[in-house]
Every structure is written in structure tokens, then in C-alpha cells.
Design a protein around this motif. Structure first.
Motif, mmCIF file in Angstrom:
data_model
loop_
_atom_site.group_PDB
_atom_site.id
_atom_site.type_symbol
_atom_site.label_atom_id
_atom_site.label_comp_id
_atom_site.label_asym_id
_atom_site.label_seq_id
_atom_site.Cartn_x
_atom_site.Cartn_y
_atom_site.Cartn_z
ATOM 1 N N SER A 61 0.825 -1.209 0.000
ATOM 2 C CA SER A 61 0.000 0.000 0.000
ATOM 3 C C SER A 61 0.861 1.262 0.000
ATOM 4 O O SER A 61 0.377 2.347 -0.322
ATOM 5 C CB SER A 61 -0.912 0.012 1.233
ATOM 6 O OG SER A 61 -0.162 0.171 2.425
ATOM 7 N N ARG A 62 2.158 1.108 0.350
ATOM 8 C CA ARG A 62 3.059 2.275 0.401
ATOM 9 C C ARG A 62 4.081 2.279 -0.732
ATOM 10 O O ARG A 62 4.543 3.347 -1.144
ATOM 11 C CB ARG A 62 3.837 2.296 1.726
ATOM 12 C CG ARG A 62 3.020 2.597 2.956
ATOM 13 C CD ARG A 62 3.944 2.669 4.177
ATOM 14 N NE ARG A 62 4.865 3.805 4.092
ATOM 15 C CZ ARG A 62 5.979 3.923 4.810
ATOM 16 N NH1 ARG A 62 6.330 2.949 5.640
ATOM 17 N NH2 ARG A 62 6.746 4.988 4.686
ATOM 18 N N PHE A 63 4.442 1.090 -1.229
ATOM 19 C CA PHE A 63 5.562 1.008 -2.165
ATOM 20 C C PHE A 63 5.179 0.222 -3.420
ATOM 21 O O PHE A 63 4.433 -0.759 -3.351
ATOM 22 C CB PHE A 63 6.763 0.327 -1.505
ATOM 23 C CG PHE A 63 7.252 1.019 -0.264
ATOM 24 C CD1 PHE A 63 8.095 2.114 -0.348
ATOM 25 C CD2 PHE A 63 6.863 0.563 0.995
ATOM 26 C CE1 PHE A 63 8.542 2.752 0.800
ATOM 27 C CE2 PHE A 63 7.310 1.190 2.138
ATOM 28 C CZ PHE A 63 8.149 2.291 2.048
ATOM 29 N N GLU A 64 5.718 0.659 -4.537
ATOM 30 C CA GLU A 64 5.680 -0.108 -5.784
ATOM 31 C C GLU A 64 7.117 -0.419 -6.168
ATOM 32 O O GLU A 64 7.964 0.488 -6.209
ATOM 33 C CB GLU A 64 5.011 0.683 -6.903
ATOM 34 C CG GLU A 64 3.503 0.700 -6.842
ATOM 35 C CD GLU A 64 2.881 1.388 -8.053
ATOM 36 O OE1 GLU A 64 1.635 1.380 -8.144
ATOM 37 O OE2 GLU A 64 3.638 1.920 -8.910
ATOM 38 N N LEU A 65 7.390 -1.690 -6.454
ATOM 39 C CA LEU A 65 8.738 -2.112 -6.786
ATOM 40 C C LEU A 65 8.853 -2.452 -8.263
ATOM 41 O O LEU A 65 8.014 -3.181 -8.818
ATOM 42 C CB LEU A 65 9.143 -3.333 -5.953
ATOM 43 C CG LEU A 65 9.038 -3.209 -4.430
ATOM 44 C CD1 LEU A 65 9.665 -4.426 -3.769
ATOM 45 C CD2 LEU A 65 9.677 -1.929 -3.922
ATOM 46 N N TYR A 66 9.900 -1.923 -8.891
ATOM 47 C CA TYR A 66 10.214 -2.188 -10.293
ATOM 48 C C TYR A 66 11.612 -2.794 -10.352
ATOM 49 O O TYR A 66 12.534 -2.291 -9.705
ATOM 50 C CB TYR A 66 10.193 -0.898 -11.110
ATOM 51 C CG TYR A 66 8.829 -0.281 -11.283
ATOM 52 C CD1 TYR A 66 8.193 -0.280 -12.519
ATOM 53 C CD2 TYR A 66 8.169 0.322 -10.212
ATOM 54 C CE1 TYR A 66 6.941 0.294 -12.683
ATOM 55 C CE2 TYR A 66 6.910 0.893 -10.358
ATOM 56 C CZ TYR A 66 6.302 0.873 -11.602
ATOM 57 O OH TYR A 66 5.066 1.441 -11.757
ATOM 58 N N CYS A 67 11.774 -3.862 -11.108
ATOM 59 C CA CYS A 67 13.085 -4.497 -11.258
ATOM 60 C C CYS A 67 13.538 -4.411 -12.712
ATOM 61 O O CYS A 67 12.711 -4.505 -13.639
ATOM 62 C CB CYS A 67 13.046 -5.959 -10.816
ATOM 63 S SG CYS A 67 12.819 -6.160 -9.039
#
Length: 765
Positions: free
Chosen positions: A430-436
């Protein structure tokens, strides 16, 4: 005059080169006051045979005997240039120009050296004079273009390059320079058009056909380059350069095929040092079949070329890596000093070999020199990026989430992923979006698949340029981009120079400041931060306890033996599983001193190099120098399945100054205590951080004698070792290292604070 001069001339005219050279050298040694013409003629012969180091030696001898002979100083300058001794070459050519100011050839040679030294303004000054005197000379127009290129004036450089090839369409060097400029500026369509025109004007030029393959590869189009070269090979099966380029192109995704073509190139052109060293590099990276046999073959291939100067940065990198891997440190040190090697690599835009430089650090001055080498590289790639800035989208609409990117080709079955996994397992969606972002040339494995399923987006770009990768990353509008791989194999550290995210950081994959000031932060913990802030380029983001935690790959399935190796064997075994790029002679001889101090003890190398005869011999020689016989060395030749072999070790001896990281965690996880020597720089404190977090800081020494003392006392304390074998794994689980969820929470809170601080500063600004 010595009659041997006549004999030498007769031998040379008859084509007996070695005999003629030997006789001439003997005659000059007997009669050094020989006429200048003999020295000139002899060095000219040496030049024709590309024997540049010897030509420099005899041109210098001739110049000393004939100090007013401008031509001998000119020959000396050119020979030194061809030998890679550029500053000495410039001094010789300055003398030649002073003796004969009207000799335009001397002036042109001086301009070429200035360009080699990347002294753009100096080269522009020289070649401007030459262009005024010879406006139709394509080569001086090209030299002026190189000067402008080195000065950063690309428009003027391009104009001169185009004029050079217009004046002389078969000026291949001019075409290559023009193509390089256009490619570096990512004007790929124009570069392709120029290359087509160059090939049309010079259809038989192997260098231009080769340039097309290189251009495709540099653009990230390796499979297109493969197809193009394979077609050429069908038509020209015995062209060595084609096999060489196929090998370079396919190495990352088909190593066995690469070796086949690189061997063929070497067979066809055994005197080509580049072909020799490319084969050695690929063999050194080969993991299929018998790895030790590949390593040994790589060493023998390199050793066969050590009779020639190895000065080019790429050649120096390959030779150094192979020699270091088998422990041939004396041979490696003869190639170049610590400062010479590092600066050559940095100035050539090569970052990867700087990792092995850490093992060569001995003094405080070396630490600061290493920082300077990284700064040189960082400034270079940032200047290149600035010449071709990327497109950026406008600010994204606020959505209450922090968007974090992780860039590494090691987000797979690799030590970097082992430590990164907690961040993908434990985060607040709900706080972070992760991209790799990965550029891995291999196939997807189970760990990469898990990460892909755990994050918002996993961008896997196998064939892409640095600039295109940066532009695509920028399109994701990250709040912060964290690179994890440094310049290790298949990673793209130069992407960071384009600043594709507002905030950028390094973490875990490279134990040193990377170099570019575009990387704002480096993630550390209180045990890692150097006391001297000059030993970092980035601003530290400091985790409260530890900079890493152990992920799911550290499993209880790795069984710890119920007894000590000493109890089974009847003697103490010291050992290491660390990579030989962390070794140096002082370290190995210190290990030998530890073994010498403990009667009957042995030392185990848990390494895939173990069956390579040269590795075994070099290790035996270092131990013998400290009075330890070869029968006290044990070699466990293994890759990947090495964890059970820690049960065969009583005390693990950490390398220094570049300490263990993954290997330290593995040894402790298997109940094998680690003895460490800590230093001032980040790369000297990795094991100290790990040991401190599990309550074993007293196993870390500040001095060499302290390191030996700890190891010897630990070997003598069987009860302590038995207790550590029994309890260490549980201690790790209860320590900050064994709390992946708490680690992830601390990590993301730290990132959130850094992003918020950056936002607040931007608002004030």
C-alpha cells in the motif's frame, strides 16, 4: 666498424630475422658509437616486424649516442607510443621537434600522442598548424577531428572526420572514428548510413565489416550481430576476425560455441594478441564441463603471450584476471603497477577490473588512489551521458506510493539475489511499488520467477543499450533507483550516469563507491561507514543495524555435522571458499603462517580452481615460502554445491583487504567460525559488519599479528569451536542478520525518509 654489422645485414636481407637482430644487437653493444644511420636502419627493420619495445630500446640508445639527431628521437617517440609509453613518447617527440622545427612528420606524431593521451586542446593546437600547411591531407584532418572529439566539441570533430573521408574515401580510420562518434551520440540511423557508404567505398575492408558487427553489439542487438557474422562465416570460413567476433558476440548466451569460434580465430592467427586473450577470457568464464581444465588452459594461453608488451587496457584486464585466478601474482604485478593499471582502466571507460584492484590495496595512499580511479571512470561516463541526454516524462500524478527501482542482472540464482530476497518478500504494497530491471542473457530460473511474481513490474531487457535502458527506466517515473550489481558481468552501471531517477543509490553488489556523482547514496550500516569520509563518493544511507539479512536461500537443509572436522581427521583444518580475485601474496603467506603456528594443521581451498595444476602449484609455492609443505594443502574442487564442505573446516580464514561477504555468511551459517582482519575502507569491513551483528566482533582483528593470534587461539580452543558449531546458526537467526522482515522494514523506512527529505528540499528550492 665491427664486421658483425655486415653479417647482420646479410642475415636480414636473407630473411633470417632473429639471427640478423641478434647479430646487430651484439655489434651495437660492442660498438655503441656506430653511425646514426645504422641505428635508424635497424629500428626501421624492428618496426616492420612490429617489435616496438626493442625498437624503443635501440632508438633510445642511438639518441643517447647522437643527441642532435632529430630522426632518432622521432623514431623513439613513435616506438614508445606503439609500446603504450605515451608520456615518454611525448618527451622524445618534443626533443625531435626542438631539433628540427620544420619536420611536419614529427609534429604529426606528437599530435597523435596528444590524442592518445586525450589531451584534446593540445592536439587541436598541433593539428591546426598541420591543417594550415596541408589542407588536403586526410590524415591530419582526421587528427584534428580526434583533437576536437577529445575536447568534447563533437560538431567540429564530425566535420573534420567527414572531410577526411571525403578527401580520401579509403581512409578506414577516418570512417571508424566517424562511426564511433555517431554511435556514442546514439545517432544510430546516421551511423548505419555512414557505415553503408564506407563499405560501398571499401567493400573488401574487413575492419568496416567488423565495425558493423561491433555496432550491432554495442546497440544491444547481439542476436542480429550473430546472424550477420554467421552469414559472413559461411562465405569466408577461414577469416580469423569473423570467428573472433562471433565468439565475443555469443559468449554471454552460448559459452561453448563462443569457445569454439575463439579457438578457431586463435588457430588462424596465433600471433594476434587480442585473439589470444579473448580466448583466455572466455575460457576463464566457462562453467560447462571441467571448469579447472578451462582455467588451466586460460592460464597457459595467457602465459604464452607474456613475452610481448600487454599495455592496452582490455588486454591488461584479461591477463590480470586470469593470472590472479591461478595465483600468479608476481606475473600479474609485472604487467603494471596498482596506479598504472587502475588509471588505464578508468580512463578507458572500464569499471569491472577495478573490483580486483581492492585486493592490491596496501597503504592509505592506495585507498585514496582507488577512490580517484573510480572518480575518473564516473566523470567519463557522465560526460558521455551528458552528450546524449535521455527524454524524460513529466511528473507523475501523486498516488501516495513510493516507486522504487532495483537494477541488477543478478536477480536470479546469485549471491546478490540471496540478500535482496527479503525486500521482495516483506514490503507494504500500500506504500511502495517495486520495479526491477535485469539484462541477464541467460534463462529465467526459479528465483527470478519468484521475484517477478513479487513486484509491480520486472523489466527484462536482454538486448538493449545503456542509453535506451536509462530512457525506459525514466519512463517508469521512479522516486529512487537502486543499483545492486556494480559492473559485474551483464550489469549496466553506466545507466546510472543518465540519472533516470530523481534519486539514485547503490547497495550490496559492489563494496566500494561506484564513481558517478549521479549516484546520490550508498546503503551501509554503522559498522561499514569509514571514519574518513573521503573514502566514499556517495552520501551514506545508514541502516540501524545491518546492511543485509539472510534470505530464504540460507536453509536448514544445509546440514551441520555433529562433530568437528578435527575430531574426524585428527588435525585442525583452516580454509576458505573465497574467490581468488580477493587473494594477494601477503594474504596467502599469512594463511601459511597461521598453519605453520599450529602443528599438524592443514589448509583447505574450497574452490573450482582446485584441480588446475597451476593454481595448486602457486598455492604450494606461497605456503612453502613460509615453511609449510604441499602435503598440508587440501583442495575441494566444487562450484555451487560447496556448503557441505564447511563441515570439513575448523576455522575459516577471511581474505584481506577485500574481505568476504557471502562466504562469511555461509561459513557462519554452517557453524564454521571466521577470523577477519578489518581495515579503514568499506571493502575492508564487510566481514566485520557480519561478525559484529552476530556477537563475534572479537574474531575481527585490527593488525596482522592480531589476526594470526585469534586464528591460533581459536584452533587451540576445541570447546569454543564445538559450542560455535552447535549454536552459530541459531545465533544468526536471532541476530539482525536472521530477521529478514525487520530488515526489510528498516530498509524501506530509510528509503521513505530519504525520498521525503529530497522532496522537502525540492519544495524549498
Amino acid at each position: 666498424m665491427d664486421p658483425r654489422f655486415a653479417q647482420a645485414e646479410a642475415a636480414l636481407q636473407a630473411g633470417r630475422y632473429e639471427e640478423g637482430v641478434r647479430l646487430t644487437e651484439a655489434a651495437l653493444e660492442a660498438d655503441p658509437k656506430a653511425p646514426a644511420g645504422i641505428y635508424r636502419s635497424f629500428t626501421a627493420i624492428l618496426f616492420r616486424h612490429r617489435d616496438f619495445a626493442r625498437a624503443a630500446k635501440w632508438a633510445k640508445a642511438g639518441a643517447e649516442q647522437h643527441p642532435k639527431d632529430s630522426e632518432l628521437f622521432n623514431i623513439l617517440g613513435v616506438a614508445l607510443r606503439r609500446s603504450g609509453r605515451l608520456k615518454e613518447a611525448l618527451q622524445a617527440l618534443d626533443t625531435a621537434a626542438r631539433l628540427n622545427p620544420k619536420n611536419l612528420a614529427v609534429l604529426q606524431n606528437k599530435g597523435n600522442v596528444l590524442n592518445d593521451l586525450r589531451d584534446g586542446p593540445g592536439a587541436v593546437e598541433v593539428f591546426t598548424k598541420l591543417v594550415r600547411a596541408q589542407p588536403s591531407n586526410a590524415e591530419v584532418q582526421r587528427g584534428l577531428g580526434r583533437g576536437h572529439h577529445n575536447s568534447g566539441d563533437l560538431a567540429k570533430a564530425e566535420m573534420r572526420y567527414r572531410l577526411a573521408v571525403k578527401l580520401k574515401p579509403d581512409n578506414i580510420d577516418g570512417w571508424i572514428d566517424l562511426l564511433s562518434l555517431l554511435s556514442d551520440a546514439f545517432r544510430m540511423a546516421e551511423a548505419a548510413e555512414a557505415l553503408d557508404r564506407a563499405i560501398a567505398a571499401n567493400p573488401a575492408s574487413a575492419r568496416l565489416l567488423e565495425a558493423k558487427a561491433v555496432m550491432l553489439r554495442r546497440a544491444g542487438r547481439r542476436r542480429d550481430a550473430d546472424a550477420y557474422l554467421t552469414e559472413l562465416a559461411r562465405a569466408h570460413p577461414d577469416e580469423a576476425w569473423i570467428h573472433h567476433q562471433i565468439g565475443l558476440t555469443v559468449a554471454d548466451y552460448d559459452r561453448e560455441r563462443a569457445n569454439h569460434h575463439l579457438r578457431r580465430a586463435f588457430e588462424l592467427a596465433p600471433q594476434n594478441l587480442d585473439f589470444r586473450l579473448s580466448l583466455a577470457e572466455s575460457l576463464n568464464r566457462s562453467r560447462y564441463g571441467d571448469e579447472s581444465a578451462h582455467i588451466e588452459e586460460a592460464y597457459q594461453v595467457v602465459k604464452g603471450g607474456l613475452d610481448r608488451p600487454i599495455t592496452h587496457p582490455v588486454q591488461l584486464k584479461i591477463a590480470s584476471e586470469v593470472l590472479m585466478r591461478v595465483g600468479a601474482h608476481a606475473e600479474r604485478d609485472r604487467l603494471a603497477t596498482f596506479a598504472e593499471a587502475g588509471r588505464r582502466w578508468a580512463e578507458a571507460g572500464m569499471h569491472a577490473p577495478l573490483l580486483a584492484q581492492m585486493a592490491r590495496v596496501e597503504t592509505p595512499e592506495d585507498r585514496h588512489e582507488l577512490i580517484a580511479q573510480h572518480r575518473i571512470w564516473g566523470d567519463l561516463v557522465q560526460a558521455q551521458a551528458a552528450r546524449s541526454p535521455i527524454s524524460r516524462p513529466g511528473p507523475r500524478a501523486p498516488d501516495g506510493k513510493i516507486r522504487i527501482g532495483f537494477m541488477s542482472s543478478d536477480l536470479r540464482n546469485h549471491p546478490v539475489a540471496y540478500f535482496a530476497l527479503p525486500l521482495f518478500e516483506h514490503y507494504d504494497r500500500s506504500r511502495f511499488e517495486l520495479y526491477c530491471y535485469s539484462f541477464n542473457q541467460g534463462e529465467e530460473d526459479q528465483i527470478q520467477r519468484f521475484i517477478t511474481e513479487s513486484v509491480h513490474a520486472f523489466r527484462w531487457w536482454k538486448d538493449i543499450s545503456d542509453r535506451d535502458a536509462a530512457e525506459r527506466i525514466a519512463a517508469d517515473q521512479l522516486d529512487i533507483l537502486i543499483e545492486l550489481g556494480g559492473s559485474t558481468h551483464m550489469n549496466k552501471l553506466p545507466v546510472m550516469a543518465y540519472k533516470p531517477a530523481r534519486r539514485q543509490a547503490s547497495w550490496v553488489g559492489y563494496p566500494h563507491s561506484a564513481g558517478p556523482t549521479a549516484i546520490d547514496h550508498i546503503v551501509l550500516d554503522p559498522h561499514l561507514v569509514p571514519k574518513d569520509p573521503r573514502l566514499l563518493i556517495e552520501t551514506p544511507l545508514v541502516m540501524p543495524k545491518t546492511w543485509l539479512a539472510l534470505g530464504r536461500t540460507f536453509r536448514d537443509a544445509h546440514v551441520i555435522a555433529g562433530d568437528l572436522a578435527e575430531e574426524r581427521n585428527g588435525f585442525i583444518t583452516f580454509g576458505t571458499a573465497n574467490n581468488p580475485h580477493k587473494y594477494n601474496e601477503r594474504l596467502i603467506r599469512t594463511w601459511a603462517r597461521v598453519v605453520r603456528e599450529v602443528p599438524g594443521s592443514k589448509f583447505a581451498f574450497i574452490r573450482p580452481e582446485g584441480n588446475a595444476p597451476s593454481f595448486r602449484q602457486h598455492m604450494a609455492d606461497y605456503f612453502a615460502a613460509e615453511g609449510v609443505s604441499a602435503d598440508r594443502l587440501v583442495f575441494h574442487t566444487v562450484r555451487g554445491a560447496h556448503m557441505p564442505f564447511y563441515n570439513e573446516v575448523d576455522v575459516t580464514l577471511d581474505p584481506f583487504p577485500l574481505t568476504g561477504g557471502t562466504s562469511t555468511c555461509e561459513a557462519l551459517w554452517m557453524g564454521a567460525p571466521v577470523v577477519n582482519l578489518r581495515g579503514e575502507a568499506l571493502f575492508e569491513r564487510l566481514s566485520y559488519s557480519i561478525l559484529s551483528n552476530v556477537g563475534l566482533a572479537h574474531h575481527s582483528a585490527e593488525t596482522l599479528d592480531g589476526y594470526i593470534d585469534i586464528a591460533v587461539k581459536l584452533a587451540a580452543d576445541r570447546e569454543q569451536r564445538r559450542e560455535l558449531r552447535r549454536t552459530l546458526r541459531e545465533r544468526i537467526k536471532q541476530s539482525p542478520l536472521g530477521q529478514p522482515e525487520a530488515f526489510a522494514r528498516d530498509f524501506y523506512e530509510m528509503i521513505a525518509q530519504a525520498v521525503a527529505k529530497e522532496g522537502a528540499q525540492a519544495a524549498v528550492g
